[in-house]
Design a protein around this motif. Structure first.
Motif, PDB file in Angstrom:
ATOM      1  N   THR A 242      18.663   0.476 -10.554  1.00  0.00           N
ATOM      2  CA  THR A 242      19.891   0.045 -11.529  1.00  0.00           C
ATOM      3  C   THR A 242      19.767   0.839 -12.891  1.00  0.00           C
ATOM      4  O   THR A 242      20.627   1.478 -13.114  1.00  0.00           O
ATOM      5  CB  THR A 242      19.926  -1.349 -11.657  1.00  0.00           C
ATOM      6  N   TRP A 243      18.584   1.140 -13.367  1.00  0.00           N
ATOM      7  CA  TRP A 243      18.245   1.645 -14.603  1.00  0.00           C
ATOM      8  C   TRP A 243      18.142   3.054 -14.469  1.00  0.00           C
ATOM      9  O   TRP A 243      17.823   3.720 -15.567  1.00  0.00           O
ATOM     10  CB  TRP A 243      16.866   1.101 -15.275  1.00  0.00           C
ATOM     11  N   GLU A 244      18.122   3.653 -13.341  1.00  0.00           N
ATOM     12  CA  GLU A 244      18.267   5.047 -13.168  1.00  0.00           C
ATOM     13  C   GLU A 244      19.673   5.402 -12.850  1.00  0.00           C
ATOM     14  O   GLU A 244      19.792   6.721 -13.093  1.00  0.00           O
ATOM     15  CB  GLU A 244      17.678   5.490 -11.882  1.00  0.00           C
ATOM     16  N   LYS A 245      20.633   4.758 -12.841  1.00  0.00           N
ATOM     17  CA  LYS A 245      22.253   5.062 -12.848  1.00  0.00           C
ATOM     18  C   LYS A 245      22.563   5.548 -14.278  1.00  0.00           C
ATOM     19  O   LYS A 245      22.220   4.943 -15.277  1.00  0.00           O
ATOM     20  CB  LYS A 245      22.946   4.151 -12.217  1.00  0.00           C
ATOM     21  N   PRO A 246      23.610   6.326 -14.378  1.00  0.00           N
ATOM     22  CA  PRO A 246      24.306   6.638 -15.522  1.00  0.00           C
ATOM     23  C   PRO A 246      24.909   5.294 -16.324  1.00  0.00           C
ATOM     24  O   PRO A 246      25.134   5.337 -17.671  1.00  0.00           O
ATOM     25  CB  PRO A 246      25.271   7.701 -15.415  1.00  0.00           C
ATOM     26  N   ASP A 247      25.571   4.582 -15.557  1.00  0.00           N
ATOM     27  CA  ASP A 247      26.269   3.208 -16.235  1.00  0.00           C
ATOM     28  C   ASP A 247      25.187   2.360 -17.075  1.00  0.00           C
ATOM     29  O   ASP A 247      25.440   1.344 -17.618  1.00  0.00           O
ATOM     30  CB  ASP A 247      26.861   2.630 -15.110  1.00  0.00           C
ATOM     31  N   TYR A 248      23.956   2.469 -16.641  1.00  0.00           N
ATOM     32  CA  TYR A 248      22.823   1.755 -17.298  1.00  0.00           C
ATOM     33  C   TYR A 248      22.833   1.700 -18.712  1.00  0.00           C
ATOM     34  O   TYR A 248      22.594   0.785 -19.516  1.00  0.00           O
ATOM     35  CB  TYR A 248      21.400   1.898 -16.688  1.00  0.00           C
ATOM     36  N   SER A 249      22.887   3.115 -19.484  1.00  0.00           N
ATOM     37  CA  SER A 249      22.990   3.096 -20.756  1.00  0.00           C
ATOM     38  C   SER A 249      24.281   2.704 -21.509  1.00  0.00           C
ATOM     39  O   SER A 249      23.852   2.213 -22.764  1.00  0.00           O
ATOM     40  CB  SER A 249      22.881   4.670 -20.958  1.00  0.00           C
ATOM     41  N   ASP A 250      25.294   2.120 -20.810  1.00  0.00           N
ATOM     42  CA  ASP A 250      26.273   1.648 -21.545  1.00  0.00           C
ATOM     43  C   ASP A 250      26.130   0.025 -21.668  1.00  0.00           C
ATOM     44  O   ASP A 250      26.870  -0.548 -22.289  1.00  0.00           O
ATOM     45  CB  ASP A 250      27.619   1.919 -20.959  1.00  0.00           C
ATOM     46  N   LEU A 251      25.128  -0.186 -20.898  1.00  0.00           N
ATOM     47  CA  LEU A 251      24.925  -1.866 -21.107  1.00  0.00           C
ATOM     48  C   LEU A 251      24.137  -2.437 -22.209  1.00  0.00           C
ATOM     49  O   LEU A 251      23.814  -1.357 -22.948  1.00  0.00           O
ATOM     50  CB  LEU A 251      24.015  -2.481 -19.910  1.00  0.00           C
ATOM     51  N   THR A 252      24.648  -3.494 -22.706  1.00  0.00           N
ATOM     52  CA  THR A 252      23.945  -4.073 -23.893  1.00  0.00           C
ATOM     53  C   THR A 252      22.344  -4.319 -23.695  1.00  0.00           C
ATOM     54  O   THR A 252      21.885  -4.392 -22.545  1.00  0.00           O
ATOM     55  CB  THR A 252      24.604  -5.385 -24.462  1.00  0.00           C
ATOM     56  N   ALA A 253      21.586  -4.470 -24.643  1.00  0.00           N
ATOM     57  CA  ALA A 253      20.270  -4.828 -24.693  1.00  0.00           C
ATOM     58  C   ALA A 253      20.048  -6.211 -23.930  1.00  0.00           C
ATOM     59  O   ALA A 253      19.127  -6.197 -23.187  1.00  0.00           O
ATOM     60  CB  ALA A 253      19.510  -4.996 -25.942  1.00  0.00           C
ATOM     61  N   GLU A 254      20.763  -7.008 -24.077  1.00  0.00           N
ATOM     62  CA  GLU A 254      20.752  -8.254 -23.184  1.00  0.00           C
ATOM     63  C   GLU A 254      20.962  -8.216 -21.742  1.00  0.00           C
ATOM     64  O   GLU A 254      20.325  -8.691 -20.881  1.00  0.00           O
ATOM     65  CB  GLU A 254      21.539  -9.363 -23.714  1.00  0.00           C
ATOM     66  N   GLU A 255      21.633  -7.179 -21.394  1.00  0.00           N
ATOM     67  CA  GLU A 255      22.152  -7.030 -20.095  1.00  0.00           C
ATOM     68  C   GLU A 255      21.170  -6.313 -19.526  1.00  0.00           C
ATOM     69  O   GLU A 255      20.761  -6.406 -18.436  1.00  0.00           O
ATOM     70  CB  GLU A 255      23.460  -6.140 -20.215  1.00  0.00           C
ATOM     71  N   LYS A 256      20.585  -5.468 -20.060  1.00  0.00           N
ATOM     72  CA  LYS A 256      19.441  -4.600 -19.695  1.00  0.00           C
ATOM     73  C   LYS A 256      18.354  -5.569 -19.319  1.00  0.00           C
ATOM     74  O   LYS A 256      17.321  -5.146 -18.337  1.00  0.00           O
ATOM     75  CB  LYS A 256      19.039  -3.360 -20.571  1.00  0.00           C
ATOM     76  N   ILE A 257      17.982  -6.300 -20.140  1.00  0.00           N
ATOM     77  CA  ILE A 257      17.012  -7.404 -20.013  1.00  0.00           C
ATOM     78  C   ILE A 257      17.122  -8.169 -18.614  1.00  0.00           C
ATOM     79  O   ILE A 257      16.147  -8.391 -17.769  1.00  0.00           O
ATOM     80  CB  ILE A 257      16.560  -8.095 -21.316  1.00  0.00           C
ATOM     81  N   HIS A 258      18.456  -8.616 -18.430  1.00  0.00           N
ATOM     82  CA  HIS A 258      18.763  -9.223 -17.313  1.00  0.00           C
ATOM     83  C   HIS A 258      18.510  -8.444 -16.032  1.00  0.00           C
ATOM     84  O   HIS A 258      18.088  -8.880 -14.794  1.00  0.00           O
ATOM     85  CB  HIS A 258      20.196  -9.937 -17.260  1.00  0.00           C
ATOM     86  N   VAL A 259      18.761  -7.225 -16.125  1.00  0.00           N
ATOM     87  CA  VAL A 259      18.798  -6.290 -14.883  1.00  0.00           C
ATOM     88  C   VAL A 259      17.377  -6.306 -14.604  1.00  0.00           C
ATOM     89  O   VAL A 259      17.160  -6.292 -13.518  1.00  0.00           O
ATOM     90  CB  VAL A 259      19.267  -5.142 -15.228  1.00  0.00           C
ATOM     91  N   HIS A 260      16.491  -6.065 -15.446  1.00  0.00           N
ATOM     92  CA  HIS A 260      14.909  -5.922 -15.044  1.00  0.00           C
ATOM     93  C   HIS A 260      14.538  -7.136 -14.756  1.00  0.00           C
ATOM     94  O   HIS A 260      13.656  -7.321 -13.791  1.00  0.00           O
ATOM     95  CB  HIS A 260      14.136  -5.463 -16.185  1.00  0.00           C
ATOM     96  N   TYR A 261      15.228  -8.330 -15.225  1.00  0.00           N
ATOM     97  CA  TYR A 261      14.340  -9.582 -15.137  1.00  0.00           C
ATOM     98  C   TYR A 261      14.987  -9.919 -13.468  1.00  0.00           C
ATOM     99  O   TYR A 261      13.891 -10.467 -12.654  1.00  0.00           O
ATOM    100  CB  TYR A 261      14.947 -10.587 -15.963  1.00  0.00           C
ATOM    101  N   VAL A 262      16.149  -9.694 -13.120  1.00  0.00           N
ATOM    102  CA  VAL A 262      16.617 -10.316 -11.825  1.00  0.00           C
ATOM    103  C   VAL A 262      15.950  -9.223 -10.569  1.00  0.00           C
ATOM    104  O   VAL A 262      15.489  -9.701  -9.542  1.00  0.00           O
ATOM    105  CB  VAL A 262      18.108 -10.324 -11.658  1.00  0.00           C
ATOM    106  N   SER A 263      15.731  -7.941 -11.109  1.00  0.00           N
ATOM    107  CA  SER A 263      15.199  -6.935 -10.133  1.00  0.00           C
ATOM    108  C   SER A 263      13.697  -7.274  -9.719  1.00  0.00           C
ATOM    109  O   SER A 263      13.419  -7.134  -8.680  1.00  0.00           O
ATOM    110  CB  SER A 263      15.246  -5.600 -10.561  1.00  0.00           C
ATOM    111  N   ALA A 264      13.101  -7.665 -10.832  1.00  0.00           N
ATOM    112  CA  ALA A 264      11.585  -8.106 -10.598  1.00  0.00           C
ATOM    113  C   ALA A 264      11.469  -9.171  -9.680  1.00  0.00           C
ATOM    114  O   ALA A 264      10.831  -9.364  -8.873  1.00  0.00           O
ATOM    115  CB  ALA A 264      10.984  -8.209 -11.819  1.00  0.00           C
ATOM    116  N   GLN A 265      12.641 -10.229  -9.746  1.00  0.00           N
ATOM    117  CA  GLN A 265      12.380 -11.448  -9.018  1.00  0.00           C
ATOM    118  C   GLN A 265      12.606 -11.317  -7.393  1.00  0.00           C
ATOM    119  O   GLN A 265      12.094 -11.665  -6.624  1.00  0.00           O
ATOM    120  CB  GLN A 265      13.377 -12.326  -9.456  1.00  0.00           C
ATOM    121  N   TYR A 266      13.652 -10.188  -7.060  1.00  0.00           N
ATOM    122  CA  TYR A 266      14.081  -9.654  -5.845  1.00  0.00           C
ATOM    123  C   TYR A 266      12.858  -8.987  -5.387  1.00  0.00           C
ATOM    124  O   TYR A 266      12.389  -9.251  -4.012  1.00  0.00           O
ATOM    125  CB  TYR A 266      15.053  -8.899  -5.760  1.00  0.00           C
ATOM    126  N   VAL A 267      12.100  -8.373  -6.123  1.00  0.00           N
ATOM    127  CA  VAL A 267      10.981  -7.424  -5.477  1.00  0.00           C
ATOM    128  C   VAL A 267       9.818  -8.496  -5.326  1.00  0.00           C
ATOM    129  O   VAL A 267       9.009  -8.392  -4.149  1.00  0.00           O
ATOM    130  CB  VAL A 267      10.512  -6.425  -6.484  1.00  0.00           C
TER     131      VAL A 267
END
Length: 430
Positions: free
Chosen positions: A256-281
């Motif tokens: 998700t963080w390698e996609k072009p749309d990731y840069s358009d997210l807010t700081a809080e949304e980026k944090i949630h992306v990494h947090y949820v991805s880590a839990q799935y892994v």
């Protein structure tokens, strides 16, 4: 001479007689070599043998060298060979050949070189199983440490977020209480719209008291909130690096963080992306990869425990190698099946929002000992595959027994119902 003599195998016999005689002589020569190997093993290990058995073997060897084999000698040899095999059981010729390389018994320089170069089959297999166990153990330790780091980061971030929410609630309550107290302590203004100097002085004293007492609590709460936020941001950086590490392994997919749309997210949304991805892994590692490795480690542990016994007892053979190879293959399968059979229902996927609801249901695990019980069961299943087979057989037998019992109970009931009216119809006629 005899049926295996050269004179009987000459031009007077046809092609089929030559083939049979040659095959019988080859089998007899190979069996004599095996019999000598068994006799040597019995002498080395102090196993007593019947004198008639050894005499029959040596007489057959002498007759073969002198080309004087007869059916009587052959019959006596095979009886002696059978008795010799029973005396050394479970040691067999194949296990002896697998344990010791017979090329070491050759004389001369070439035999010495071959003895130094070639190793027995049992030693080769032991080395392979040892290497497999070491690779499995190192892989398991690496993956377990990687999982523990990610799990600790996720758990700490969740605890800090909950603590920040609690502190912000306390801060809000403290500010509301201070404002309510300040307004309640203010005296009512006079209806004339004028205030005396004494009233103004008292208002100033009340306001100064309230504003000097409350900020001590709010400042402390704000300071604690800032400390937790800064610590959580530092762990978010570590969690982002942790995600990039497993993201580089999965090079065939785009994260998700390698996609072009990731840069358009807010700081809080980026944090949630990494947090949820880590839990799935973390769930994928704890539910699939770790049970497979623990099952493989249990199977390797079983092989390494049984292999020295087989080598010492001269019972290791090619069949043993096949059995151990199948056990190594069954270990990971038993581990993943055990995790599915004995793992409890998944836990919730935690979020960093202010409410307690969840957006998914997965198990991320924790550092408590109870959450490692499925992995321990996976290790036991890999060590003793019969445990999983026993559970499966019990489930199948319980289901089939229940089905057969219900079917047998249903048949007599239909027969009795049809038989009763027949008896009632016959009574009035009589």
């Amino acid at each position: 001479m005899g049926i295996f003599s050269r004179r009987s195998a000459t031009g007077s016999s046809d092609a089929n007689d030559k083939g049979t005689t040659g095959l019988g002589a080859t089998i007899l020569k190979a069996s004599l070599a095996d019999a000598n190997l068994l006799v040597m093993t019995a002498a080395e290990r102090g196993i007593p043998l019947d004198e008639d058995v050894t005499r029959a073997i040596f007489d057959t060897e002498e007759a073969l060298n002198k080309n004087m084999i007869t059916p009587a000698i052959t019959n006596e040899f095979w009886q002696a060979y059978e008795s010799l095999s029973h005396s050394l059981s479970p040691i067999t010729v194949s296990s002896i050949r697998a344990t010791r390389d017979l090329r070491q018994l050759q004389s001369g320089i070439w035999g010495y070189v071959q003895g130094r170069i070639h190793v027995p089959f049992s030693r080769k297999c032991a080395f392979r199983y040892q290497q497999l166990s070491m690779v499995t153990l190192l892989s398991l330790i690496t993956l377990q440490v990687f999982w523990a780091i990610g799990n600790t980061l996720v758990a700490d971030i969740r605890n800090q977020s909950n603590r920040i929410i609690v502190l912000k609630t306390q801060l809000y309550n403290a500010e509301s209480t201070s404002q309510q107290a300040s307004t309640d302590d203010l005296p009512q203004r006079a209806t004339t719209g004028t205030e005396t100097d004494e009233t103004a002085t008292r208002l100033n004293n009340i306001t100064s008291v309230n504003t000097s007492a409350v900020p001590s609590d709010t400042q402390q709460l704000n300071r604690q909130i800032d400390e937790y936020i800064s610590w959580r941001e530092a762990e978010f950086i570590e969690l982002r690096n942790w995600n990039h590490q497993w993201g580089t392994v999965l090079f065939f997919t785009t994260q998700t963080w390698e996609k072009p749309d990731y840069s358009d997210l807010t700081a809080e949304e980026k944090i949630h992306v990494h947090y949820v991805s880590a839990q799935y892994v973390l769930y994928a590692i704890s539910a699939y990869f770790l049970p497979i490795l623990y099952g493989l480690l249990g199977a390797s542990f079983y092989v390494l425990r049984q292999l020295p016994k087989d080598i010492e007892g001269l019972t290791f053979s090619m069949n043993s190698h096949i059995d151990y190879s199948l056990r190594i293959t069954q270990g990971p399968l038993a581990g993943i099946m055990a995790s599915f059979f004995f793992t409890t229902t998944p836990a919730t996927l935690h979020t960093l929002s202010t409410h307690s609801s969840a957006i998914a249901t997965i198990k991320i695990g924790s550092s408590s000992l109870s959450d490692f019980s499925p992995l321990a069961i996976a290790f036991l299943a890999g060590y003793s595959v019969e445990l999983i087979f026993y559970v499966i057989d019990k489930i199948i037998s319980a289901v089939t027994t229940r089905a057969s019992t219900s079917s047998t109970k249903f048949v007599p009931q239909t027969q009795t119902k049809t038989a009763v009216p027949a008896k009632q119809d016959t009574k009035p006629e009589t």
